[in-house]
Motif scaffolding. Structure first.
Motif, PDB file in Angstrom:
ATOM      1  N   ARG A 140       0.836  -1.203   0.000  1.00 22.31           N
ATOM      2  CA  ARG A 140       0.000   0.000   0.000  1.00 22.31           C
ATOM      3  C   ARG A 140       0.869   1.251   0.000  1.00 22.31           C
ATOM      4  O   ARG A 140       0.532   2.256  -0.627  1.00 22.31           O
ATOM      5  N   LEU A 194       0.768   4.303  -2.553  1.00 25.09           N
ATOM      6  CA  LEU A 194       0.610   5.684  -2.101  1.00 25.09           C
ATOM      7  C   LEU A 194       1.698   6.581  -2.682  1.00 25.09           C
ATOM      8  O   LEU A 194       1.418   7.696  -3.148  1.00 25.09           O
ATOM      9  N   VAL A 230      -6.098   8.181  -2.274  1.00 25.51           N
ATOM     10  CA  VAL A 230      -7.306   7.965  -1.473  1.00 25.51           C
ATOM     11  C   VAL A 230      -7.531   6.476  -1.222  1.00 25.51           C
ATOM     12  O   VAL A 230      -7.924   6.063  -0.121  1.00 25.51           O
ATOM     13  N   GLY A 231      -7.254   5.651  -2.210  1.00 23.70           N
ATOM     14  CA  GLY A 231      -7.459   4.225  -2.044  1.00 23.70           C
ATOM     15  C   GLY A 231      -6.470   3.570  -1.104  1.00 23.70           C
ATOM     16  O   GLY A 231      -6.806   2.607  -0.409  1.00 23.70           O
ATOM     17  N   ALA A 232      -5.235   4.073  -1.048  1.00 26.33           N
ATOM     18  CA  ALA A 232      -4.200   3.452  -0.220  1.00 26.33           C
ATOM     19  C   ALA A 232      -4.257   3.889   1.238  1.00 26.33           C
ATOM     20  O   ALA A 232      -3.869   3.133   2.135  1.00 26.33           O
ATOM     21  N   ALA A 246      -6.722   9.214  -6.982  1.00 28.10           N
ATOM     22  CA  ALA A 246      -7.460   7.984  -6.682  1.00 28.10           C
ATOM     23  C   ALA A 246      -6.572   6.969  -5.963  1.00 28.10           C
ATOM     24  O   ALA A 246      -7.009   6.299  -5.015  1.00 28.10           O
ATOM     25  N   LEU A 247      -5.316   6.856  -6.393  1.00 26.64           N
ATOM     26  CA  LEU A 247      -4.397   5.927  -5.734  1.00 26.64           C
ATOM     27  C   LEU A 247      -4.127   6.348  -4.289  1.00 26.64           C
ATOM     28  O   LEU A 247      -4.080   5.502  -3.381  1.00 26.64           O
ATOM     29  N   GLY A 278       1.071   7.126  -6.337  1.00 28.19           N
ATOM     30  CA  GLY A 278      -0.066   8.023  -6.504  1.00 28.19           C
ATOM     31  C   GLY A 278       0.281   9.462  -6.197  1.00 28.19           C
ATOM     32  O   GLY A 278      -0.107  10.385  -6.933  1.00 28.19           O
ATOM     33  N   PRO A 311      -6.588   4.320   3.719  1.00 24.13           N
ATOM     34  CA  PRO A 311      -7.278   3.636   4.823  1.00 24.13           C
ATOM     35  C   PRO A 311      -6.496   2.481   5.425  1.00 24.13           C
ATOM     36  O   PRO A 311      -6.669   2.167   6.596  1.00 24.13           O
TER      37      PRO A 311
END
Length: 478
Positions: free
Chosen positions: A218, A222, A255-257, A252-253, A225, A259
């Motif tokens: 992740r 990140l 925000v997705g990584a 997007a990458l 991204g 959490p």
């Protein structure tokens, strides 16, 4: 102390040997030595960067020289946490020192701005590894009562580099060339690493869990991204579809990584450790987003020499040390989580006055005093986030928690610099007389500092016996 410590505060430091006692002296001095080197590199590079960017014909991409360092630090930060917990801090510290040194050498020899950015990426990855490894050392070697003092010593390590670093680096950039500023760090890094590494623990829990491996993946996502977001945002003015696609994909990458890398509830400012980690990122976004462009503003808009402009960084670092001293003594006897609020408020005050100074057109020398105020806010708040993180995290997850804290630190700096850098790249004309542009950039970051003060109110630990939820998958500055 003359009065009892309030609830949740450490007891009298006299109850245990101090950081400079025989039991702790070698560890303390080793950590301080590395921080001193990091401090000199930070002050020197920030002072010399306006000269380097101008010489390489890339002033419009000025912000990338700083945000690229922090982007690579994200990956080093995420990797160092589980690595340090599993194998001990010596291995990530050694790898970090090697990458940091290689990055400085690459920058010193860079024929183009693109190669300079490559060097900043290498140095940033090394810096991320080093900082988290040092946090693991502090968490393992010192009690809760001693950690505030240790962080105070770490801030004190910035004082001498802050006083002499900008002047020396400015003189070197003008008389010896900007490359010498990067080059002088290389032998210093080698010597400091050889002195420190034998004194750093080389063993950990011995296992690297599957969740930690997922965190590293992740972290890579990140970092990629964040890098795509920066490059895309700075290229939007060139037209075409690719900058838009790159910016959206990078966002997007990120925000997705996130959490899986920050404590659960960080993005919604959940009470306790999540808010402490979140505030750290807001601090760095506001402060470093502003500070990175102060030397450029003073050189291009106020006509100061690089060594003179670098004195603003000296003021910020001295203020940072003063703020750290305040939190160490906690002279106000304020509950520690409220120091998070105070830190954000003082940073906002400093940036707000800076905006007024820029718009008024007064001498750039006033900026030197103004930035001391903002630095004081950072000293109060940043050391407090470090203390609270180590206090709230379970002992066997301090590496993860420290990694989450440093990740938030670096990501905040990346986003703060990237956003104002994109605005600067879009609106900078190169003709001077653009006070309104700088004032607008700084005003946007003022709002971020205000938000930090608001989120700081959520930094109190939840009312329960166990610690706050750990980081489920989680440049040094003082």
């Amino acid at each position: 102390m003359p009065v009892p410590a309030p609830a949740g505060e450490p007891g009298p430091p006299s109850a245990t040997p101090g950081p400079l006692s025989a039991a702790h002296r070698r560890t303390t001095l080793s950590v301080v030595a590395f921080i001193t080197l990091v401090a000199f590199e930070s002050m020197a590079v920030a002072t010399a960067m306006p000269v380097a960017a101008t010489a390489l014909g890339s002033v419009r991409s000025y912000g990338l020289a700083f945000s690229s360092f922090l982007t690579a630090s994200l990956l080093g930060t995420v990797l160092a946490g589980p690595w340090g917990d599993a194998r001990g801090p010596r291995a990530p510290l050694a790898a970090g020192a090697a990458l940091f040194t290689a990055g400085q050498l690459t920058c010193a020899l860079a024929p183009t701005f693109s190669v300079l950015l490559l060097g900043r990426l290498l140095a940033g990855a090394g810096g991320g590894l080093v900082v988290v490894a040092l946090y693991v050392v502090v968490g393992a070697a010192f009690s809760d009562a001693l950690r505030p003092k240790v962080f105070g010593y770490m801030s004190a390590a910035w004082v001498l580099p802050a006083v002499v670093g900008p002047a020396v680096a400015g003189w070197m950039a003008v008389h010896l060339g900007w490359r010498s500023v990067f080059g002088v760090v290389v032998p210093l890094a080698v010597v400091v690493a050889l002195v420190i590494l034998p004194r750093v623990p080389a063993t950990g829990t011995g296992s690297l869990e599957a969740t930690a491996r997922r965190r590293v993946l992740r972290g890579a996502v990140l970092a990629v991204g964040a890098g795509a977001l920066q490059v895309g945002a700075e290229s939007l003015t060139e037209g075409g579809a690719w900058p838009v696609v790159l910016t959206v994909a990078g966002a997007a990458l990120v925000v997705g990584a996130l959490p899986g890398l920050l404590p659960r509830g960080t993005l919604r400012a959940a009470r306790g450790l999540p808010s402490v980690v979140g505030v750290r990122g807001l601090y760095t976004a506001a402060f470093f987003g502003t500070e990175s462009f102060i030397p450029l503003f003073l050189v291009t808009e106020r006509g100061l020499r690089p060594d003179q402009a670098g004195l603003a960084l000296t003021g910020g670092a001295l203020g940072w040390f003063a703020g750290t001293s305040i939190q160490t003594r906690n002279l106000t006897r304020m509950p520690r989580h409220l120091l998070l609020v105070a830190g954000g408020a003082v940073i906002a005050l400093g940036i707000g006055v800076l905006v007024g100074v820029v718009l008024s057109g007064v001498s750039g020398w006033f900026v030197l005093l103004v930035w001391l105020v903002a630095g004081c806010g950072m000293g109060i708040g940043m050391a407090t986030t470090s203390v609270l993180t180590l206090r709230m995290a379970p002992p066997d997850e301090r590496g993860l928690a420290s990694s989450a804290l440093q990740l938030s630190d670096n990501l905040g700096g990346v986003l703060g610099i990237a956003v104002v850098g994109a605005v600067f790249a879009a609106l900078h004309t190169g003709d001077g007389g653009q006070d309104d542009l700088f004032a607008g950039m700084f005003a946007g970051l003022l709002l971020v500092a205000v938000l930090a003060a608001v989120v700081g109110t959520r930094g109190r630990a939840p009312r329960r016996a166990e610690p706050s939820p750990p980081a489920s998958a989680t440049v040094l500055r003082p």
